[in-house]
Write an enzyme that holds these catalytic residues in place. Sequence first.
Site, PDB file in Angstrom:
ATOM      1  N   ASP A 127       0.806  -1.232   0.000  1.00  0.00           N
ATOM      2  CA  ASP A 127       0.000   0.000   0.000  1.00  0.00           C
ATOM      3  C   ASP A 127       0.839   1.282   0.000  1.00  0.00           C
ATOM      4  O   ASP A 127       0.341   2.351  -0.321  1.00  0.00           O
ATOM      5  CB  ASP A 127      -0.911   0.038   1.236  1.00  0.00           C
ATOM      6  CG  ASP A 127      -2.018  -0.998   1.156  1.00  0.00           C
ATOM      7  OD1 ASP A 127      -2.294  -1.468   0.041  1.00  0.00           O
ATOM      8  OD2 ASP A 127      -2.591  -1.332   2.207  1.00  0.00           O
ATOM      9  N   ARG A 162     -13.637  -0.313 -25.631  1.00  0.00           N
ATOM     10  CA  ARG A 162     -14.298  -0.422 -24.332  1.00  0.00           C
ATOM     11  C   ARG A 162     -13.668   0.494 -23.277  1.00  0.00           C
ATOM     12  O   ARG A 162     -12.493   0.872 -23.392  1.00  0.00           O
ATOM     13  CB  ARG A 162     -14.187  -1.861 -23.802  1.00  0.00           C
ATOM     14  CG  ARG A 162     -15.182  -2.776 -24.448  1.00  0.00           C
ATOM     15  CD  ARG A 162     -15.056  -4.186 -23.928  1.00  0.00           C
ATOM     16  NE  ARG A 162     -16.107  -5.003 -24.527  1.00  0.00           N
ATOM     17  CZ  ARG A 162     -16.003  -6.297 -24.786  1.00  0.00           C
ATOM     18  NH1 ARG A 162     -14.881  -6.932 -24.503  1.00  0.00           N
ATOM     19  NH2 ARG A 162     -17.006  -6.957 -25.312  1.00  0.00           N
ATOM     20  N   ARG A 171      -7.131  -0.077   0.431  1.00  0.00           N
ATOM     21  CA  ARG A 171      -8.414   0.203   1.099  1.00  0.00           C
ATOM     22  C   ARG A 171      -8.495   1.638   1.610  1.00  0.00           C
ATOM     23  O   ARG A 171      -9.529   2.257   1.589  1.00  0.00           O
ATOM     24  CB  ARG A 171      -8.630  -0.766   2.262  1.00  0.00           C
ATOM     25  CG  ARG A 171      -9.578  -1.887   1.890  1.00  0.00           C
ATOM     26  CD  ARG A 171      -9.635  -2.921   2.973  1.00  0.00           C
ATOM     27  NE  ARG A 171      -8.344  -3.593   3.111  1.00  0.00           N
ATOM     28  CZ  ARG A 171      -7.990  -4.356   4.131  1.00  0.00           C
ATOM     29  NH1 ARG A 171      -8.804  -4.547   5.132  1.00  0.00           N
ATOM     30  NH2 ARG A 171      -6.823  -4.948   4.156  1.00  0.00           N
ATOM     31  N   GLU A 187      -6.638   6.729 -18.317  1.00  0.00           N
ATOM     32  CA  GLU A 187      -7.388   7.954 -18.635  1.00  0.00           C
ATOM     33  C   GLU A 187      -7.951   8.591 -17.358  1.00  0.00           C
ATOM     34  O   GLU A 187      -8.084   9.804 -17.271  1.00  0.00           O
ATOM     35  CB  GLU A 187      -8.542   7.648 -19.603  1.00  0.00           C
ATOM     36  CG  GLU A 187      -8.143   7.636 -21.080  1.00  0.00           C
ATOM     37  CD  GLU A 187      -7.194   6.520 -21.478  1.00  0.00           C
ATOM     38  OE1 GLU A 187      -7.343   5.398 -20.937  1.00  0.00           O
ATOM     39  OE2 GLU A 187      -6.300   6.745 -22.319  1.00  0.00           O
ATOM     40  N   VAL A 254      -3.423 -11.292  -6.988  1.00  0.00           N
ATOM     41  CA  VAL A 254      -2.294 -11.434  -7.916  1.00  0.00           C
ATOM     42  C   VAL A 254      -1.260 -10.326  -7.644  1.00  0.00           C
ATOM     43  O   VAL A 254      -0.066 -10.494  -7.878  1.00  0.00           O
ATOM     44  CB  VAL A 254      -2.802 -11.411  -9.377  1.00  0.00           C
ATOM     45  CG1 VAL A 254      -3.254 -10.024  -9.806  1.00  0.00           C
ATOM     46  CG2 VAL A 254      -1.745 -11.916 -10.333  1.00  0.00           C
ATOM     47  N   ARG A 256      -0.083  -9.420  -4.925  1.00  0.00           N
ATOM     48  CA  ARG A 256       0.841  -9.758  -3.833  1.00  0.00           C
ATOM     49  C   ARG A 256       1.862 -10.822  -4.232  1.00  0.00           C
ATOM     50  O   ARG A 256       2.767 -11.133  -3.459  1.00  0.00           O
ATOM     51  CB  ARG A 256       0.060 -10.284  -2.620  1.00  0.00           C
ATOM     52  CG  ARG A 256      -0.808  -9.257  -1.958  1.00  0.00           C
ATOM     53  CD  ARG A 256      -1.245  -9.749  -0.590  1.00  0.00           C
ATOM     54  NE  ARG A 256      -2.066  -8.772   0.079  1.00  0.00           N
ATOM     55  CZ  ARG A 256      -1.582  -7.725   0.747  1.00  0.00           C
ATOM     56  NH1 ARG A 256      -0.285  -7.534   0.838  1.00  0.00           N
ATOM     57  NH2 ARG A 256      -2.388  -6.873   1.326  1.00  0.00           N
TER      58      ARG A 256
END
Length: 323
Positions: A127, A162, A171, A187, A254, A256
Amino acid sequence: MKRIGVLTSGGDNPGLNACIRAVVREGLDLGLEVMGIRRGFAGLLDGEIAQLTARSVGGIMSRGGTILGTARCPEFYEVSGRREALRTLNRFEIEGLVVIGGNGSLTGALELWRMGFPVVGVPSTIDNDVTGTDTAIGVDTALNTIIDAIDKIKDTATSHNRAFLIETMGRHCGYLALASGIAGGAEIVLVPEVETTYDEITDKIEAAYIRGKPHCIIVVAEGWKPGTEALAEYLSSRQETVGFSVRLTRLGYVQRGGSASALDRILATRLGAAAARGLVEGHGGHMAALAQNAVTMVPLPDALSCTKELSSQMWELAQVMER
Ligand code: ATP
């Protein structure tokens, strides 16, 4: 000091083994015995402790995860739990401890220090939310994993015209989303620290469509409110306005895994070695940290005193690069 211990606690990441290896080899160089404590503070309570040698940490640098295992340990929040830990440390004749982990683990380390035991912390969390260090072990590898995913998703997003919501971990802290958004050419970046309304997001996507962009990559930190799923539903219901059809990918755990990047291996080696040395040199109650590319020892209370702020410079940069 003759014998020290090392443990990994809290969330895992690919730089932990390089750090364990560095603690052991620096410790041996200083004439210490180094004991590996399994499963973080939980293993400390249960006495899951065995000696580590130069050979037992050989060949682990390229392996993800942690050879010691990691865990959350509710008992450690209580004085009684920490007292049990001190009994175990005494029983194994361990005189100093290196705690490798994030804010929670470092707070546990500080509490143990306050009970009179020499502890040095090493910041390790993808984090990047530990104050007092420029970066933590695991951040760089996680970023590389995310960027690799963004590049791949961009290929398919372009083919189908898309908009993709890509959710990263974080978090409470949007660093991973912001940094990967910049490096991955997103973007739009959405982080918990900055309020962004549906209308603002819709306007940006519509503008990207009108400018002729073949895709729209929106990197969202998992702590952004009202949340990635709610945003995906909202945008899907507004496809006529936004232009793009919308898909969501949650990168999840994934982020980590994998083998540590060169930057993380070097950082982990520098901080792990500094932590072992710090114990011998009487820097208990400190954290080995990186400041302006130099290793420093920061008092744990300072390192844990406040929430790390998102860089406003990087945030502004991301806004400019969205065009
Ligand atoms: P990450 O940033 O990856 O989540 P972390 O180290 O912050 O890692 P936590 O789950 O917050 O992860 O903490 C790990 C462990 O540290 C806890 O399970 C607990 O044993 C100990 N710990 C956390 N906070 C405290 C505290 N205030 N006092 C004592 N021990 C604590």
